[in-house]
Design an enzyme around this catalytic site. Structure first.
Site, PDB file in Angstrom:
ATOM      1  N   TYR A   6     -20.340 -17.971  20.784  1.00  0.00           N
ATOM      2  CA  TYR A   6     -20.094 -16.535  20.987  1.00  0.00           C
ATOM      3  C   TYR A   6     -18.617 -16.252  21.252  1.00  0.00           C
ATOM      4  O   TYR A   6     -18.035 -15.316  20.701  1.00  0.00           O
ATOM      5  CB  TYR A   6     -20.962 -16.083  22.164  1.00  0.00           C
ATOM      6  CG  TYR A   6     -20.894 -14.632  22.536  1.00  0.00           C
ATOM      7  CD1 TYR A   6     -21.537 -13.657  21.777  1.00  0.00           C
ATOM      8  CD2 TYR A   6     -20.230 -14.219  23.697  1.00  0.00           C
ATOM      9  CE1 TYR A   6     -21.510 -12.314  22.163  1.00  0.00           C
ATOM     10  CE2 TYR A   6     -20.199 -12.894  24.084  1.00  0.00           C
ATOM     11  CZ  TYR A   6     -20.837 -11.946  23.314  1.00  0.00           C
ATOM     12  OH  TYR A   6     -20.798 -10.624  23.690  1.00  0.00           O
ATOM     13  N   LYS A  13     -16.277 -13.919  19.025  1.00  0.00           N
ATOM     14  CA  LYS A  13     -15.628 -12.726  19.585  1.00  0.00           C
ATOM     15  C   LYS A  13     -14.104 -12.839  19.511  1.00  0.00           C
ATOM     16  O   LYS A  13     -13.416 -11.832  19.332  1.00  0.00           O
ATOM     17  CB  LYS A  13     -16.106 -12.494  21.021  1.00  0.00           C
ATOM     18  CG  LYS A  13     -17.564 -12.030  21.126  1.00  0.00           C
ATOM     19  CD  LYS A  13     -17.839 -10.783  20.301  1.00  0.00           C
ATOM     20  CE  LYS A  13     -19.031  -9.988  20.785  1.00  0.00           C
ATOM     21  NZ  LYS A  13     -19.381  -8.876  19.871  1.00  0.00           N
TER      22      LYS A  13
HETATM   23  N1  NAD Z   1     -23.481  -5.641  27.441  1.00  0.00           N
HETATM   24  C1  NAD Z   1     -22.286  -6.156  27.715  1.00  0.00           C
HETATM   25  O1  NAD Z   1     -21.831  -6.132  28.853  1.00  0.00           O
HETATM   26  C2  NAD Z   1     -21.462  -6.775  26.642  1.00  0.00           C
HETATM   27  C3  NAD Z   1     -20.323  -7.506  27.018  1.00  0.00           C
HETATM   28  C4  NAD Z   1     -19.504  -8.019  26.028  1.00  0.00           C
HETATM   29  C5  NAD Z   1     -19.806  -7.780  24.708  1.00  0.00           C
HETATM   30  N2  NAD Z   1     -20.934  -7.078  24.369  1.00  0.00           N
HETATM   31  C6  NAD Z   1     -21.183  -6.853  22.951  1.00  0.00           C
HETATM   32  O2  NAD Z   1     -21.606  -5.507  22.764  1.00  0.00           O
HETATM   33  C7  NAD Z   1     -22.469  -5.436  21.627  1.00  0.00           C
HETATM   34  C8  NAD Z   1     -23.767  -4.731  22.005  1.00  0.00           C
HETATM   35  O3  NAD Z   1     -24.363  -5.459  23.052  1.00  0.00           O
HETATM   36  P1  NAD Z   1     -25.597  -4.936  23.931  1.00  0.00           P
HETATM   37  O4  NAD Z   1     -25.358  -5.428  25.300  1.00  0.00           O
HETATM   38  O5  NAD Z   1     -25.845  -3.501  23.676  1.00  0.00           O
HETATM   39  O6  NAD Z   1     -26.767  -5.859  23.291  1.00  0.00           O
HETATM   40  P2  NAD Z   1     -28.287  -5.583  22.910  1.00  0.00           P
HETATM   41  O7  NAD Z   1     -28.892  -6.919  22.731  1.00  0.00           O
HETATM   42  O8  NAD Z   1     -28.911  -4.616  23.886  1.00  0.00           O
HETATM   43  O9  NAD Z   1     -28.159  -4.843  21.494  1.00  0.00           O
HETATM   44  C9  NAD Z   1     -27.738  -5.510  20.327  1.00  0.00           C
HETATM   45  C10 NAD Z   1     -28.401  -4.869  19.128  1.00  0.00           C
HETATM   46  O10 NAD Z   1     -27.921  -5.536  17.946  1.00  0.00           O
HETATM   47  C11 NAD Z   1     -29.021  -5.723  17.075  1.00  0.00           C
HETATM   48  N3  NAD Z   1     -28.761  -6.841  16.156  1.00  0.00           N
HETATM   49  C12 NAD Z   1     -28.714  -8.158  16.455  1.00  0.00           C
HETATM   50  N4  NAD Z   1     -28.488  -8.887  15.349  1.00  0.00           N
HETATM   51  C13 NAD Z   1     -28.382  -8.012  14.320  1.00  0.00           C
HETATM   52  C14 NAD Z   1     -28.150  -8.158  12.928  1.00  0.00           C
HETATM   53  N5  NAD Z   1     -27.993  -9.368  12.373  1.00  0.00           N
HETATM   54  N6  NAD Z   1     -28.098  -7.046  12.161  1.00  0.00           N
HETATM   55  C15 NAD Z   1     -28.277  -5.817  12.702  1.00  0.00           C
HETATM   56  N7  NAD Z   1     -28.506  -5.617  14.024  1.00  0.00           N
HETATM   57  C16 NAD Z   1     -28.561  -6.699  14.819  1.00  0.00           C
HETATM   58  C17 NAD Z   1     -30.199  -6.008  18.012  1.00  0.00           C
HETATM   59  O11 NAD Z   1     -31.454  -5.826  17.357  1.00  0.00           O
HETATM   60  C18 NAD Z   1     -29.928  -5.007  19.133  1.00  0.00           C
HETATM   61  O12 NAD Z   1     -30.548  -3.758  18.878  1.00  0.00           O
HETATM   62  C19 NAD Z   1     -22.660  -6.877  21.150  1.00  0.00           C
HETATM   63  O13 NAD Z   1     -21.754  -7.146  20.101  1.00  0.00           O
HETATM   64  C20 NAD Z   1     -22.290  -7.697  22.369  1.00  0.00           C
HETATM   65  O14 NAD Z   1     -21.859  -8.995  22.025  1.00  0.00           O
HETATM   66  C21 NAD Z   1     -21.768  -6.586  25.314  1.00  0.00           C
END
Ligand code: NAD
Length: 243
Positions: free
Chosen positions: A154, A158
């Site tokens: 990851y 990223k």
């Molecule tokens: N939540 C945090 O604090 C945090 C921190 C750092 C980075 N992020 C990044 O933010 C983004 C959103 O994260 P989140 O926390 O809302 O996660 P989440 O798991 O709640 O949502 C992610 C969504 O992406 C969809 N998804 C996964 N693989 C896919 C694919 N191949 N094609 C289409 N859709 C796909 C999933 O079905 C899900 O609906 C991600 O890129 C994550 O890495 C989140």
């Protein structure tokens, strides 16, 4: 959580990973700001239900599949005649210490995060160039900036998104296109499994996870016409944890 008030009336916005979490809040935000929102997610049922609540267009697609990504872009252009903003937010985790990571854990995570961001960027560039306008917002992570135990795949993906953001910002600036990233820290299903005693370690001086709507406010700012002089930036929206 209030909405930062930029007007996206007449704009078409594609948000990936929009069925839940940050992506859903981003979709709601642009919808409230007048945009025609296309919500893309791997999970077809969940994204359909989510889109019905805000009157957006749901599309089942896998960002790691080039045909799916091209189909989303072509169908959207056929329907609305334009795309103005792409938010590359879809993501998965396959966390293990690196000596236990399988080739599949490695490939899937790189292919969804870095690969999906690349595919959507490549797919919209011809249209963005023709209209001499476009906004791309990528979603990176603290893990990509600082590294994180258990996340070799990851953090590599990223960090790759940061390189891609900066390179595409340089390549596309001449065509009225800006490319920026945010590094979030929000309460979602992705962060729900973090044990209670670890939360203070990962939330920084503001000492709480954000409401995902706070991510949407930052993304909307970077996606606004008014932010046209900002490109190649990685904006931490993380309560200061990456300081
Ligand atoms: N939540 C945090 O604090 C945090 C921190 C750092 C980075 N992020 C990044 O933010 C983004 C959103 O994260 P989140 O926390 O809302 O996660 P989440 O798991 O709640 O949502 C992610 C969504 O992406 C969809 N998804 C996964 N693989 C896919 C694919 N191949 N094609 C289409 N859709 C796909 C999933 O079905 C899900 O609906 C991600 O890129 C994550 O890495 C989140």
């Amino acid at each position: 959580m209030g909405n930062i008030n930029y007007d996206f009336t007449g704009r078409t916005v594609i948000v990936t990973g929009a069925a839940r979490g940050i992506g859903l809040e981003v979709a709601k935000h642009f919808n409230n700001s007048g945009a025609d929102v296309v919500m893309v997610d791997f999970d077809g049922d969940e994204v359909k239900q989510a889109a019905e609540t805000i009157d957006a267009t749901a599309v089942q697609a896998d960002v790691s599949n080039t045909d799916d990504v091209e189909r989303v872009v072509q169908d959207t252009l056929q329907r609305t005649g334009r795309i103005d903003v792409v938010v590359n937010n879809a993501g998965i985790l396959r966390d293990r210490v690196l000596w236990k990571l399988t080739d599949e854990d490695w490939a899937q995570v790189l292919n969804v995060h870095a690969g999906g961001t690349f595919r959507f960027t490549r797919a919209v560039v011809p249209h963005f160039r023709a209209q001499n306008y476009g906004r791309i917002i990528n979603v990176t992570s603290y893990s990509g900036i600082r590294g994180n135990r258990g996340q070799a795949n990851y953090s590599t993906a990223k960090a790759g998104i940061i390189g891609l953001t900066k390179t595409s910002a340089k390549e596309l600036a001449a065509f009225g296109i800006t490319v920026n990233a945010i590094s979030p820290n929000a309460a979602t299903r992705m962060t729900a499994s973090i044990p209670e005693e670890k939360v203070s370690e990962v939330t920084g001086p503001i000492a709480r996870f954000a409401d995902p709507a706070e991510m949407a406010n930052a993304i909307a700012f970077l996606a606004s016409e008014e932010a046209g002089y900002i490109t190649g930036v990685v904006l931490p929206v993380d309560g200061g944890v990456s300081m």
